[in-house]
Design a protein around this motif. Structure first.
Motif, PDB file in Angstrom:
ATOM      1  N   GLU A  27       0.845  -1.199   0.000  1.00 60.79           N
ATOM      2  CA  GLU A  27       0.000   0.000   0.000  1.00 60.79           C
ATOM      3  C   GLU A  27       0.876   1.244   0.000  1.00 60.79           C
ATOM      4  N   ARG A  28       0.409   2.278  -0.737  1.00 59.77           N
ATOM      5  CA  ARG A  28       1.073   3.581  -0.659  1.00 59.77           C
ATOM      6  C   ARG A  28       0.086   4.666  -1.051  1.00 59.77           C
ATOM      7  N   GLY A  29       0.245   5.833  -0.469  1.00 61.73           N
ATOM      8  CA  GLY A  29      -0.584   6.977  -0.810  1.00 61.73           C
ATOM      9  C   GLY A  29      -0.147   7.561  -2.149  1.00 61.73           C
ATOM     10  N   VAL A  30      -1.100   8.042  -2.944  1.00 65.10           N
ATOM     11  CA  VAL A  30      -0.819   8.587  -4.269  1.00 65.10           C
ATOM     12  C   VAL A  30      -1.530   9.930  -4.403  1.00 65.10           C
ATOM     13  N   MET A  31      -0.800  10.956  -4.859  1.00 60.20           N
ATOM     14  CA  MET A  31      -1.407  12.263  -5.124  1.00 60.20           C
ATOM     15  C   MET A  31      -2.019  12.249  -6.516  1.00 60.20           C
ATOM     16  N   LEU A  32      -3.234  12.739  -6.635  1.00 57.25           N
ATOM     17  CA  LEU A  32      -3.903  12.850  -7.930  1.00 57.25           C
ATOM     18  C   LEU A  32      -3.772  14.301  -8.399  1.00 57.25           C
ATOM     19  N   ASN A  33      -2.582  14.653  -8.839  1.00 56.66           N
ATOM     20  CA  ASN A  33      -2.278  16.032  -9.220  1.00 56.66           C
ATOM     21  C   ASN A  33      -2.995  16.432 -10.506  1.00 56.66           C
ATOM     22  N   SER A  34      -3.430  17.694 -10.540  1.00 55.63           N
ATOM     23  CA  SER A  34      -4.020  18.260 -11.750  1.00 55.63           C
ATOM     24  C   SER A  34      -3.080  19.344 -12.284  1.00 55.63           C
ATOM     25  N   TRP A  44      -0.334  20.458  -3.340  1.00 54.46           N
ATOM     26  CA  TRP A  44      -0.569  19.883  -2.014  1.00 54.46           C
ATOM     27  C   TRP A  44      -2.057  19.785  -1.698  1.00 54.46           C
ATOM     28  N   ALA A  45      -2.889  20.575  -2.372  1.00 55.05           N
ATOM     29  CA  ALA A  45      -4.332  20.593  -2.098  1.00 55.05           C
ATOM     30  C   ALA A  45      -5.106  19.596  -2.958  1.00 55.05           C
ATOM     31  N   ASP A  46      -4.428  18.925  -3.900  1.00 54.51           N
ATOM     32  CA  ASP A  46      -5.106  17.954  -4.753  1.00 54.51           C
ATOM     33  C   ASP A  46      -5.558  16.726  -3.953  1.00 54.51           C
ATOM     34  N   GLU A  47      -6.478  15.998  -4.535  1.00 55.25           N
ATOM     35  CA  GLU A  47      -7.018  14.793  -3.914  1.00 55.25           C
ATOM     36  C   GLU A  47      -5.958  13.687  -3.859  1.00 55.25           C
ATOM     37  N   THR A  48      -6.107  12.789  -2.895  1.00 58.12           N
ATOM     38  CA  THR A  48      -5.210  11.645  -2.789  1.00 58.12           C
ATOM     39  C   THR A  48      -5.995  10.353  -3.009  1.00 58.12           C
ATOM     40  N   ALA A  49      -5.266   9.293  -3.307  1.00 59.30           N
ATOM     41  CA  ALA A  49      -5.872   7.978  -3.491  1.00 59.30           C
ATOM     42  C   ALA A  49      -5.007   6.947  -2.779  1.00 59.30           C
ATOM     43  N   THR A  50      -5.560   5.769  -2.594  1.00 57.41           N
ATOM     44  CA  THR A  50      -4.797   4.650  -2.051  1.00 57.41           C
ATOM     45  C   THR A  50      -4.295   3.826  -3.225  1.00 57.41           C
ATOM     46  N   GLY A  51      -3.002   3.633  -3.300  1.00 53.20           N
ATOM     47  CA  GLY A  51      -2.419   2.795  -4.345  1.00 53.20           C
ATOM     48  C   GLY A  51      -2.135   1.420  -3.777  1.00 53.20           C
ATOM     49  N   PHE A  63      -7.415   3.595  -5.758  1.00 54.61           N
ATOM     50  CA  PHE A  63      -8.734   3.678  -5.147  1.00 54.61           C
ATOM     51  C   PHE A  63      -8.896   5.044  -4.496  1.00 54.61           C
ATOM     52  N   ALA A  64      -9.875   5.813  -4.974  1.00 57.54           N
ATOM     53  CA  ALA A  64     -10.206   7.092  -4.354  1.00 57.54           C
ATOM     54  C   ALA A  64     -11.274   6.886  -3.282  1.00 57.54           C
ATOM     55  N   ASN A  65     -11.835   5.701  -3.206  1.00 59.12           N
ATOM     56  CA  ASN A  65     -12.872   5.360  -2.244  1.00 59.12           C
ATOM     57  C   ASN A  65     -12.274   5.323  -0.830  1.00 59.12           C
ATOM     58  N   ARG A  66     -12.801   6.117   0.057  1.00 55.79           N
ATOM     59  CA  ARG A  66     -12.291   6.177   1.431  1.00 55.79           C
ATOM     60  C   ARG A  66     -12.748   4.988   2.275  1.00 55.79           C
ATOM     61  N   ASP A  67     -13.630   4.145   1.749  1.00 58.69           N
ATOM     62  CA  ASP A  67     -14.125   2.996   2.500  1.00 58.69           C
ATOM     63  C   ASP A  67     -13.223   1.773   2.362  1.00 58.69           C
ATOM     64  N   ILE A  68     -12.109   1.893   1.655  1.00 60.59           N
ATOM     65  CA  ILE A  68     -11.205   0.757   1.500  1.00 60.59           C
ATOM     66  C   ILE A  68     -10.581   0.419   2.858  1.00 60.59           C
ATOM     67  N   ARG A  69     -10.540  -0.867   3.167  1.00 58.95           N
ATOM     68  CA  ARG A  69      -9.952  -1.328   4.429  1.00 58.95           C
ATOM     69  C   ARG A  69      -8.769  -2.238   4.114  1.00 58.95           C
ATOM     70  N   LEU A  70      -7.682  -2.064   4.868  1.00 63.82           N
ATOM     71  CA  LEU A  70      -6.476  -2.857   4.689  1.00 63.82           C
ATOM     72  C   LEU A  70      -6.296  -3.772   5.888  1.00 63.82           C
TER      73      LEU A  70
END
Length: 75
Positions: A27-34, A44-51, A63-70
Motif C-alpha cells: 500500500e502507498r498513498g498517491v497524489m492525484l495532481n491536476s 498539495w491541495a489535490d485529492e489523494t488515493a490509495t495505491g 482507489f479514491a474510495n475512502r471505504d477501503i480497508r487494509l
C-alpha cells in the motif's frame, strides 16, 4: 526495506489483482495532481488515493474510495 503485504476490501468485497488475481498488495498513498493546481503551485491541495501494488506482478490499482480497508497478511 520492503513493506509488509496487506489484503484489502471495500465493504464485504475482497480486492484481487486485475492481472494475476493475486490477493496480496503493498500500500502507498498517491497524489492525484491536476495541471491547474501544479501551475498555481497548490498541488498539495489535490485529492489523494490509495495505491495498491500487486505483491506478485506489480500492477498498480488506484482507489479514491475512502471505504477501503487494509488488513495485515502473511506472505
Amino acid at each position: 526495506m520492503a513493506r509488509k503485504p496487506v489484503k484489502a476490501a471495500v465493504g464485504d468485497v475482497w480486492i484481487t489483482c486485475q492481472i494475476c488475481r493475486g490477493e496480496l498488495f503493498r500500500e502507498r498513498g498517491v497524489m492525484l495532481n491536476s495541471a491547474g493546481m501544479e501551475f498555481m503551485k497548490m498541488a498539495w491541495a489535490d485529492e489523494t488515493a490509495t495505491g495498491l501494488i500487486c505483491w506478485h506482478c506489480g500492477y498498480v490499482h488506484l482507489f479514491a474510495n475512502r471505504d477501503i480497508r487494509l488488513y495485515k497478511a502473511e506472505q
